[in-house]
Design a protein around this motif. Structure first.
Motif, PDB file in Angstrom:
ATOM      1  N   MET A   1       0.651  -0.923  -0.189  1.00  0.00           N
ATOM      2  CA  MET A   1      -0.594  -0.007  -0.050  1.00  0.00           C
ATOM      3  C   MET A   1       1.409   1.355  -0.087  1.00  0.00           C
ATOM      4  O   MET A   1       2.332   0.936   0.202  1.00  0.00           O
ATOM      5  N   TYR A   2       0.082   2.424   0.156  1.00  0.00           N
ATOM      6  CA  TYR A   2       0.396   3.622  -0.463  1.00  0.00           C
ATOM      7  C   TYR A   2       0.934   4.320   0.222  1.00  0.00           C
ATOM      8  O   TYR A   2      -0.696   4.867   0.784  1.00  0.00           O
ATOM      9  N   SER A   3       0.855   5.661   0.925  1.00  0.00           N
ATOM     10  CA  SER A   3       1.264   7.256   0.985  1.00  0.00           C
ATOM     11  C   SER A   3       1.459   7.905   1.162  1.00  0.00           C
ATOM     12  O   SER A   3       2.497   8.560   0.450  1.00  0.00           O
ATOM     13  N   ILE A   4       1.070   9.296   0.822  1.00  0.00           N
ATOM     14  CA  ILE A   4       1.342  10.502   0.082  1.00  0.00           C
ATOM     15  C   ILE A   4       1.217  11.792   1.409  1.00  0.00           C
ATOM     16  O   ILE A   4       0.525  11.905   2.262  1.00  0.00           O
ATOM     17  N   GLY A   5       2.500  12.041   0.998  1.00  0.00           N
ATOM     18  CA  GLY A   5       2.805  13.333   1.949  1.00  0.00           C
ATOM     19  C   GLY A   5       3.071  14.602   1.319  1.00  0.00           C
ATOM     20  O   GLY A   5       3.364  14.197  -0.138  1.00  0.00           O
ATOM     21  N   ILE A   6       2.727  15.475   1.230  1.00  0.00           N
ATOM     22  CA  ILE A   6       2.719  16.749   1.468  1.00  0.00           C
ATOM     23  C   ILE A   6       3.040  17.726   1.982  1.00  0.00           C
ATOM     24  O   ILE A   6       3.238  18.259   3.282  1.00  0.00           O
ATOM     25  N   ASP A   7       4.012  18.436   1.473  1.00  0.00           N
ATOM     26  CA  ASP A   7       4.830  19.585   2.062  1.00  0.00           C
ATOM     27  C   ASP A   7       4.994  21.134   1.406  1.00  0.00           C
ATOM     28  O   ASP A   7       5.214  21.340   0.761  1.00  0.00           O
ATOM     29  N   ILE A   8       4.177  21.450   2.344  1.00  0.00           N
ATOM     30  CA  ILE A   8       3.694  22.837   2.241  1.00  0.00           C
ATOM     31  C   ILE A   8       4.344  24.243   2.271  1.00  0.00           C
ATOM     32  O   ILE A   8       4.745  24.418   3.869  1.00  0.00           O
ATOM     33  N   GLY A   9       6.431  24.708   1.506  1.00  0.00           N
ATOM     34  CA  GLY A   9       7.026  25.208   2.402  1.00  0.00           C
ATOM     35  C   GLY A   9       7.778  26.355   1.991  1.00  0.00           C
ATOM     36  O   GLY A   9       6.498  26.540   0.740  1.00  0.00           O
ATOM     37  N   THR A  10       7.804  26.867   2.544  1.00  0.00           N
ATOM     38  CA  THR A  10       7.748  29.374   1.975  1.00  0.00           C
ATOM     39  C   THR A  10       8.626  28.944   0.208  1.00  0.00           C
ATOM     40  O   THR A  10       8.249  29.689   0.255  1.00  0.00           O
ATOM     41  N   THR A  11       9.580  28.142   0.152  1.00  0.00           N
ATOM     42  CA  THR A  11      10.217  28.360  -0.914  1.00  0.00           C
ATOM     43  C   THR A  11       9.908  27.224  -1.906  1.00  0.00           C
ATOM     44  O   THR A  11       9.827  27.452  -3.550  1.00  0.00           O
ATOM     45  N   ASN A  12       9.426  25.842  -1.495  1.00  0.00           N
ATOM     46  CA  ASN A  12       9.041  24.580  -1.897  1.00  0.00           C
ATOM     47  C   ASN A  12       7.983  24.008  -1.703  1.00  0.00           C
ATOM     48  O   ASN A  12       7.443  23.581  -0.621  1.00  0.00           O
ATOM     49  N   CYS A  13       7.029  24.207  -2.466  1.00  0.00           N
ATOM     50  CA  CYS A  13       6.299  23.034  -2.492  1.00  0.00           C
ATOM     51  C   CYS A  13       6.309  21.225  -2.694  1.00  0.00           C
ATOM     52  O   CYS A  13       6.964  20.932  -4.349  1.00  0.00           O
ATOM     53  N   LYS A  14       6.089  19.947  -2.205  1.00  0.00           N
ATOM     54  CA  LYS A  14       6.451  19.019  -2.397  1.00  0.00           C
ATOM     55  C   LYS A  14       5.687  18.039  -2.326  1.00  0.00           C
ATOM     56  O   LYS A  14       5.124  17.527  -0.495  1.00  0.00           O
ATOM     57  N   ILE A  15       5.150  16.832  -3.334  1.00  0.00           N
ATOM     58  CA  ILE A  15       4.422  15.624  -2.790  1.00  0.00           C
ATOM     59  C   ILE A  15       5.782  14.671  -3.494  1.00  0.00           C
ATOM     60  O   ILE A  15       6.044  14.164  -4.081  1.00  0.00           O
ATOM     61  N   CYS A  16       5.446  13.760  -2.357  1.00  0.00           N
ATOM     62  CA  CYS A  16       6.112  12.196  -2.465  1.00  0.00           C
ATOM     63  C   CYS A  16       5.052  11.305  -2.045  1.00  0.00           C
ATOM     64  O   CYS A  16       4.387  11.002  -1.341  1.00  0.00           O
ATOM     65  N   ILE A  17       5.364  10.052  -2.937  1.00  0.00           N
ATOM     66  CA  ILE A  17       4.554   8.339  -2.425  1.00  0.00           C
ATOM     67  C   ILE A  17       5.180   8.272  -1.441  1.00  0.00           C
ATOM     68  O   ILE A  17       6.990   7.630  -2.582  1.00  0.00           O
ATOM     69  N   PHE A  18       4.417   6.913  -0.709  1.00  0.00           N
ATOM     70  CA  PHE A  18       5.587   6.456   0.211  1.00  0.00           C
ATOM     71  C   PHE A  18       4.885   5.032  -0.036  1.00  0.00           C
ATOM     72  O   PHE A  18       3.828   5.006   0.011  1.00  0.00           O
ATOM     73  N   GLU A  19       5.742   3.594  -0.261  1.00  0.00           N
ATOM     74  CA  GLU A  19       5.401   2.654   0.277  1.00  0.00           C
ATOM     75  C   GLU A  19       5.318   2.329   1.639  1.00  0.00           C
ATOM     76  O   GLU A  19       6.224   2.701   2.079  1.00  0.00           O
ATOM     77  N   LEU A  20       4.589   1.398   1.926  1.00  0.00           N
ATOM     78  CA  LEU A  20       3.605   0.918   3.716  1.00  0.00           C
ATOM     79  C   LEU A  20       4.552  -0.523   3.062  1.00  0.00           C
ATOM     80  O   LEU A  20       3.589  -1.007   2.390  1.00  0.00           O
ATOM     81  N   PRO A  21       4.439  -1.055   4.530  1.00  0.00           N
ATOM     82  CA  PRO A  21       5.174  -0.698   5.380  1.00  0.00           C
ATOM     83  C   PRO A  21       6.702   0.065   5.496  1.00  0.00           C
ATOM     84  O   PRO A  21       7.021   0.300   6.211  1.00  0.00           O
ATOM     85  N   ALA A  22       7.941  -0.462   4.013  1.00  0.00           N
ATOM     86  CA  ALA A  22       8.654  -0.098   4.020  1.00  0.00           C
ATOM     87  C   ALA A  22       9.199   1.274   4.566  1.00  0.00           C
ATOM     88  O   ALA A  22      10.348   1.836   4.376  1.00  0.00           O
ATOM     89  N   LEU A  23       8.678   2.302   4.090  1.00  0.00           N
ATOM     90  CA  LEU A  23       8.610   3.033   3.800  1.00  0.00           C
ATOM     91  C   LEU A  23       9.615   4.398   2.963  1.00  0.00           C
ATOM     92  O   LEU A  23      10.378   5.652   3.167  1.00  0.00           O
ATOM     93  N   ASN A  24       9.385   2.954   1.608  1.00  0.00           N
ATOM     94  CA  ASN A  24       9.949   3.987   0.783  1.00  0.00           C
ATOM     95  C   ASN A  24       9.804   5.024  -0.236  1.00  0.00           C
ATOM     96  O   ASN A  24       8.985   4.633  -0.454  1.00  0.00           O
ATOM     97  N   LEU A  25      10.254   5.794  -0.611  1.00  0.00           N
ATOM     98  CA  LEU A  25      10.236   7.251  -1.473  1.00  0.00           C
ATOM     99  C   LEU A  25      10.009   6.153  -2.596  1.00  0.00           C
ATOM    100  O   LEU A  25      11.134   5.981  -3.352  1.00  0.00           O
ATOM    101  N   ILE A  26       9.090   5.997  -3.348  1.00  0.00           N
ATOM    102  CA  ILE A  26       8.647   6.152  -4.706  1.00  0.00           C
ATOM    103  C   ILE A  26       8.780   6.630  -5.434  1.00  0.00           C
ATOM    104  O   ILE A  26       9.605   6.406  -6.939  1.00  0.00           O
TER     105      ILE A  26
END
Length: 506
Positions: A1-26
């Protein structure tokens, strides 16, 4: 399964998809955070931001094999900034950046109603123009907003709302509003009533806990991939600390546009010494802990300022870093290129916080080169951090021989070694790609039962140790005591007198 993390930063915004439970960045996607400058100051362009974010999500998800295995999306963001939403679900007025100083005109409104002691006793943070309260008051005054007809959402909360259609607040972000009753973990009735805000704030969702599903329009654009839940991770520095495996009483140096020191505590500190040092308490995103947090307004921003001011592109910047890193073993070079930079490009942070503080550079001469200036800049950031660290440790009666570092500095050997030499501590660089997104995903995975525990990942963190060069440590101790501290104290005294003089003139 996957989980998506979003980071709304001052300089950049990022979207990352991680595989669970290993937490590998896909896979991941990032874009420059849209901002624009108006006649008043700097604003986040939240409409453009969400448009780019949504398109990024669509692109990543539709290209992902087994997209039907995505469990949820969790959002972290900068603190303080946010938007007002009216009853027609439209954004009202600008989304003021956290660092914009236009709201200093509203400090008098706050101080008229509450003393510093009263505010600190309720919220655990000192009165300051950065916080959400002054932004709301500025928007009300300048856009004639009826506060009974709008809701306030911090940045991560706004993105969660746009994704799901549900409005929720989150406690670590609420800790940066100047309206949260920190002891009760609820909106302060006293502060809300004083400013007519009783209908402005929404109810809370638990940090990292799924509270809604993707709205129908976005789900339709993604196709038939199953139900995706939405959660708010919280304040970006707090989420990043989870990825670094931060434990109670440890200290984290989180670096980015700003630079912060974060400690996890069982109890908040509301005493006068903590207030005088301008230390900020808050609610942590996990384990019923509180935070003690200090933020230096310009860290990564100083680097961007240097590159822009001295016309240094990325290639030249890397070359300068490599050259300077190789010179850190040359004691005579360091001693012969000593000047002092106090990095108050966006005001000063704790322990002497002043939004009107100005940067100062001592030691230029006709032979100063770009690499000399860059060395001084990084030394200045480290001296500033030492000043704050010593204040925190004195008040908490603690000493931290090891300091964990995440963010931009973790990829910068020059900065890391200078931290070790100037702070006189072991610096443990945590090389965690997209630490904020990963921490938010870890939080949500634990809160929603996708994984059983978090500490099992601690051994997987890629770390590198930087220890003080004792000769350089002794040299920097002398510079700190005989140059940095006297110049810092004189500068702050002049600025305080200037500030009081202007106030008296009014």
């Amino acid at each position: 399964m996957y989980s998506i993390g979003i980071d709304i930063g001052t300089t950049n915004c990022k979207i990352c998809i991680f595989e669970l439970p290993a937490l590998n960045l896909i896979t991941s996607y990032s874009f420059v955070t849209p901002k624009h400058t108006s006649q008043y100051g700097d604003d986040f362009d939240v409409i453009a931001l969400y448009t780019q974010l949504e398109q990024g999500l669509i692109n990543l998800i539709t290209q992902l094999k087994h997209a039907d295995r995505i469990k949820n999306i969790v959002i972290a963001s900068v603190g303080e900034s946010g938007v007002l939403i009216d009853q027609d679900q439209h954004v009202v007025g600008p989304a003021i950046t956290w660092y914009d100083t236009r709201t200093k005109v509203n400090l008098a409104q706050v101080s008229k109603q509450f003393s510093q002691d009263e505010i600190y006793a309720i919220t655990g943070i000192p009165i300051h123009s950065n916080y959400s309260l002054t932004k709301i008051l500025w928007l009300k005054d300048n856009y004639q907003i009826d506060l009974t007809r709008v809701k306030w959402l911090c940045m991560a909360e706004f993105i969660a709302y746009r994704l799901s259609g549900e409005q929720r607040a989150e406690l670590s972000l609420a800790s940066r509003t100047l309206v949260l009753d920190l002891k009760r973990h609820q909106w302060s009735e006293k502060i809300q009533t004083a400013f007519g805000l009783n209908q402005v704030f929404v109810k809370f969702a638990q940090s990292g806990r799924n509270f809604a599903t993707l709205n129908r329009d976005l789900a339709a654009k993604l196709g038939a991939i199953g139900q995706i839940e939405v959660a708010i991770g919280g304040h970006d520095h707090m989420c990043g600390s989870i990825a670094a495996g931060l434990k109670e009483r440890e200290i984290l140096n989180s670096t980015g546009t700003t630079e912060g020191l974060l400690l996890l505590m069982k109890d908040a500190n509301f005493s006068q010494p903590f207030l005088r040092a301008n230390l900020s308490n808050g609610v942590y995103v996990f384990d019923d802990l509180n935070t003690l947090y200090t933020s230096l307004p310009a860290a990564g921003y100083c680097i961007e300022w240097f590159k822009k001011t001295f016309a240094v592109d990325n290639q030249l910047f890397i070359s300068l870093l490599d050259e300077l890193t190789s010179k850190l073993i040359d004691i005579e070079y360091i001693k012969s290129h000593q000047s002092v930079f106090i990095p108050h490009l966006r005001g000063s942070g704790p322990p002497q916080r002043n939004i009107a503080a100005q940067a100062l550079w001592y030691g230029f001469n006709e032979n100063t080169r770009k690499q000399d200036a860059l060395l001084t800049l990084f030394q200045g950031l480290c001296f500033e951090l030492r000043n704050t660290l010593e204040s925190v440790e004195q008040l908490t009666e603690s000493y931290h021989p090891i300091i964990k570092v995440i963010g931009a500095a973790s990829k910068n050997p020059l900065w890391l070694q200078l931290k070790a030499d100037i702070l006189g501590r072991e610096i443990l660089s945590c090389n965690i790609p997209e630490a904020v997104c990963k921490g938010a995903v870890m939080l949500a995975a634990k809160q929603n039962g996708y994984i059983e525990q978090l500490d099992c990942y601690d051994g997987e963190i890629d770390t590198q140790s930087y220890k003080p060069n004792q000769q350089l440590k002794q040299h920097y101790d002398q510079i700190y005591q005989h140059y940095y501290k006297p110049i810092f104290d004189l500068k702050m005294k002049i600025e305080l007198c200037d500030k009081e003089g202007r106030l008296n003139e009014r």
